[in-house]
Structures are given as structure tokens and as C-alpha cells.
Design an enzyme around this catalytic site. Structure first.
Site, PDB file in Angstrom:
ATOM      1  N   ASN A   1      39.480  24.700  78.395  1.00 35.71           N
ATOM      2  CA  ASN A   1      38.512  25.275  79.641  1.00 35.71           C
ATOM      3  C   ASN A   1      38.740  26.571  79.355  1.00 35.71           C
ATOM      4  O   ASN A   1      39.549  27.084  79.375  1.00 35.71           O
ATOM      5  CB  ASN A   1      38.836  24.902  80.906  1.00 35.71           C
ATOM      6  CG  ASN A   1      37.559  25.090  81.828  1.00 35.71           C
ATOM      7  OD1 ASN A   1      37.384  26.035  82.273  1.00 35.71           O
ATOM      8  ND2 ASN A   1      36.618  23.998  81.834  1.00 35.71           N
ATOM      9  N   ALA A   2      37.498  27.423  79.469  1.00 32.64           N
ATOM     10  CA  ALA A   2      37.380  28.670  79.611  1.00 32.64           C
ATOM     11  C   ALA A   2      38.237  29.549  80.629  1.00 32.64           C
ATOM     12  O   ALA A   2      39.052  30.497  80.423  1.00 32.64           O
ATOM     13  CB  ALA A   2      36.023  29.330  79.549  1.00 32.64           C
TER      14      ALA A   2
ATOM     15  N   GLU B   1      47.995  13.885  76.106  1.00 33.37           N
ATOM     16  CA  GLU B   1      48.870  12.825  76.741  1.00 33.37           C
ATOM     17  C   GLU B   1      48.343  12.347  78.076  1.00 33.37           C
ATOM     18  O   GLU B   1      48.207  11.197  78.321  1.00 33.37           O
ATOM     19  CB  GLU B   1      50.294  13.129  76.647  1.00 33.37           C
ATOM     20  CG  GLU B   1      50.986  13.460  75.399  1.00 33.37           C
ATOM     21  CD  GLU B   1      50.827  14.926  74.982  1.00 33.37           C
ATOM     22  OE1 GLU B   1      49.873  15.487  75.179  1.00 33.37           O
ATOM     23  OE2 GLU B   1      51.679  15.317  74.413  1.00 33.37           O
TER      24      GLU B   1
ATOM     25  N   CYS C   1      54.827  18.249  76.186  1.00 31.41           N
ATOM     26  CA  CYS C   1      54.975  19.132  77.091  1.00 31.41           C
ATOM     27  C   CYS C   1      55.785  18.782  78.458  1.00 31.41           C
ATOM     28  O   CYS C   1      55.658  17.729  78.692  1.00 31.41           O
ATOM     29  CB  CYS C   1      54.082  20.132  77.505  1.00 31.41           C
ATOM     30  SG  CYS C   1      52.962  19.498  78.952  1.00 31.41           S
TER      31      CYS C   1
ATOM     32  N   TYR D   1      41.708  28.911  81.409  1.00 31.35           N
ATOM     33  CA  TYR D   1      42.682  28.280  80.679  1.00 31.35           C
ATOM     34  C   TYR D   1      43.498  27.057  81.604  1.00 31.35           C
ATOM     35  O   TYR D   1      43.369  25.929  80.951  1.00 31.35           O
ATOM     36  CB  TYR D   1      43.460  29.236  80.202  1.00 31.35           C
ATOM     37  CG  TYR D   1      43.110  30.220  79.243  1.00 31.35           C
ATOM     38  CD1 TYR D   1      41.736  30.185  78.802  1.00 31.35           C
ATOM     39  CD2 TYR D   1      44.003  31.030  78.558  1.00 31.35           C
ATOM     40  CE1 TYR D   1      41.032  31.031  77.771  1.00 31.35           C
ATOM     41  CE2 TYR D   1      43.511  32.092  77.571  1.00 31.35           C
ATOM     42  CZ  TYR D   1      42.016  31.822  77.142  1.00 31.35           C
ATOM     43  OH  TYR D   1      41.606  32.666  76.353  1.00 31.35           O
TER      44      TYR D   1
HETATM   45  N1  THU Z   1      48.907  20.430  74.357  1.00 26.52           N
HETATM   46  C1  THU Z   1      48.834  19.048  74.443  1.00 26.52           C
HETATM   47  O1  THU Z   1      47.816  18.586  74.506  1.00 26.52           O
HETATM   48  N2  THU Z   1      49.941  18.102  74.547  1.00 26.52           N
HETATM   49  C2  THU Z   1      51.091  18.635  74.482  1.00 26.52           C
HETATM   50  O2  THU Z   1      52.034  17.938  74.609  1.00 26.52           O
HETATM   51  C3  THU Z   1      51.326  20.301  74.322  1.00 26.52           C
HETATM   52  C4  THU Z   1      50.226  20.868  74.230  1.00 26.52           C
HETATM   53  C5  THU Z   1      47.883  21.281  74.117  1.00 26.52           C
HETATM   54  C6  THU Z   1      47.608  21.912  75.514  1.00 26.52           C
HETATM   55  C7  THU Z   1      46.575  23.066  74.776  1.00 26.52           C
HETATM   56  O3  THU Z   1      45.351  22.619  74.815  1.00 26.52           O
HETATM   57  C8  THU Z   1      47.063  23.303  73.388  1.00 26.52           C
HETATM   58  O4  THU Z   1      47.939  21.924  73.415  1.00 26.52           O
HETATM   59  C9  THU Z   1      48.097  24.368  73.394  1.00 26.52           C
HETATM   60  O5  THU Z   1      49.074  24.368  74.099  1.00 26.52           O
END
Ligand code: THU
Length: 162
Positions: A65-66, A75, A112, A68
């Protein structure tokens, strides 16, 4: 003083063909899911696919999204979709992959911290481990049993009980 040690185990595969068949198929679904990621800001697309106990596959991808922080990881998109639309169905496995034109994704993509916490809630509620299969756009594949292994010393509802 006591010293404690935690050991984490996971499997490393060189080829998708060596995975158990259902895991290889789920990884294919994650590769499909990553194509629909909306990641114009990071340029880092992530795909996740969940296998439910009835054989259904739920796909998610990151939605940016703009503003952030309003975006969400692949996930959590997939897990929250499963929670919303398949309540009570056990999640057997999740496969995760990533694709980027900006950065190298030839290594497994690991979730993450916020996604680990969210996935753990589902795992603990269902009382059964979730298998996590992780691969970049290419390269080695990691396979791990149990989200709790991704989150040592996790916080859960026990911490809220008086
Ligand atoms: N991102 C994920 O979708 N899953 C993760 O486990 C790590 C990060 C996405 C979030 C963001 O849109 C982009 O990857 C860069 O961080």
C-alpha cells in the site's frame, strides 16, 4: 546462572522432486501465488500456499500500500483467508516463495517475525504442527516441522492468563 540451549532442525533439499509429493505440489501453488503479488513499492513479491486437512489449497501473496505499513505479507494474507473462510480446518503445511527483479532470490525465503507469530496462533489452536516449505525463485529448499521452531521463546495466550 543457568545456560539453556535450543536446537532447531530442518531439512535441506537440492531439488523439488526430492520433496514429499504433496509438499512439491504446494510449492508449485506458492509459485503460482507469487505471480499475483501486489508489490510495486518493494519490488519483492512473495507467494504462500496452505494445504488444508480436506485437501483444499489456499493461496496468498503480499499486498502493499502507498501507506507502507498498511500492506500485508503473503503468509498472513493466506492464513487470515483460511481463518476467515475455512474456520476450524486444520492447516497441514505452508509453502513460501519469493520473486524479485531487484534483489537475488536464489535462497529460501523465511517468514518475517510478525508472520511467525500469526502462524503460530493457528498451529497452537489446532494442536498439530504445520510443515513449512521455503524456497526462493530457485535454489535450495528448506522444510521444517512446526512454526514453533521458527519462533523460540514465543509469546502465546498462556502469557495472558492470570
Ligand atoms: N514479505 C512477505 O510477504 N513475507 C515475508 O515473510 C517477508 C516480507 C513482503 C512484505 C513486503 O511487501 C515485501 O515482502 C518486502 O518486505
Amino acid at each position: 546462572m543457568n545456560k539453556k540451549v535450543l536446537t532447531v532442525e530442518w531439512e535441506v533439499y537440492d531439488r523439488k522432486e526430492d520433496l514429499p509429493t504433496s509438499d512439491a505440489q504446494l510449492l508449485d501453488a506458492a509459485f503460482e501465488a507469487v505471480k499475483n503479488a501486489y508489490a510495486p513499492y518493494s519490488g519483492f513479491s512473495v507467494g504462500a500456499a496452505l494445504l488444508l486437512e480436506n485437501g483444499d489449497v489456499v493461496k496468498g501473496n503480499n499486498q502493499e500500500n502507498a501507506a507502507y505499513p498498511s500492506g500485508l505479507c503473503a503468509e498472513r494474507v493466506a492464513f487470515f483467508w483460511a481463518g476467515a473462510n475455512h474456520p476450524g480446518k486444520k492447516i497441514k503445511a505452508v509453502a513460501i516463495t519469493a520473486l524479485s527483479e531487484k534483489v537475488n532470490t536464489d535462497h529460501p525465503i523465511t517468514p518475517c517475525g510478525a508472520c511467525r507469530q500469526s502462524m503460530l496462533e493457528y498451529e497452537m489452536n489446532q494442536g498439530e504442527n504445520i510443515t513449512i516449505i521455503m524456497q526462493g525463485s530457485t535454489g535450495k529448499i528448506y522444510r521444517m516441522e512446526g512454526v514453533k521452531n521458527l519462533l523460540p521463546l514465543y509469546f502465546n495466550e498462556e502469557g495472558l492468563k492470570s
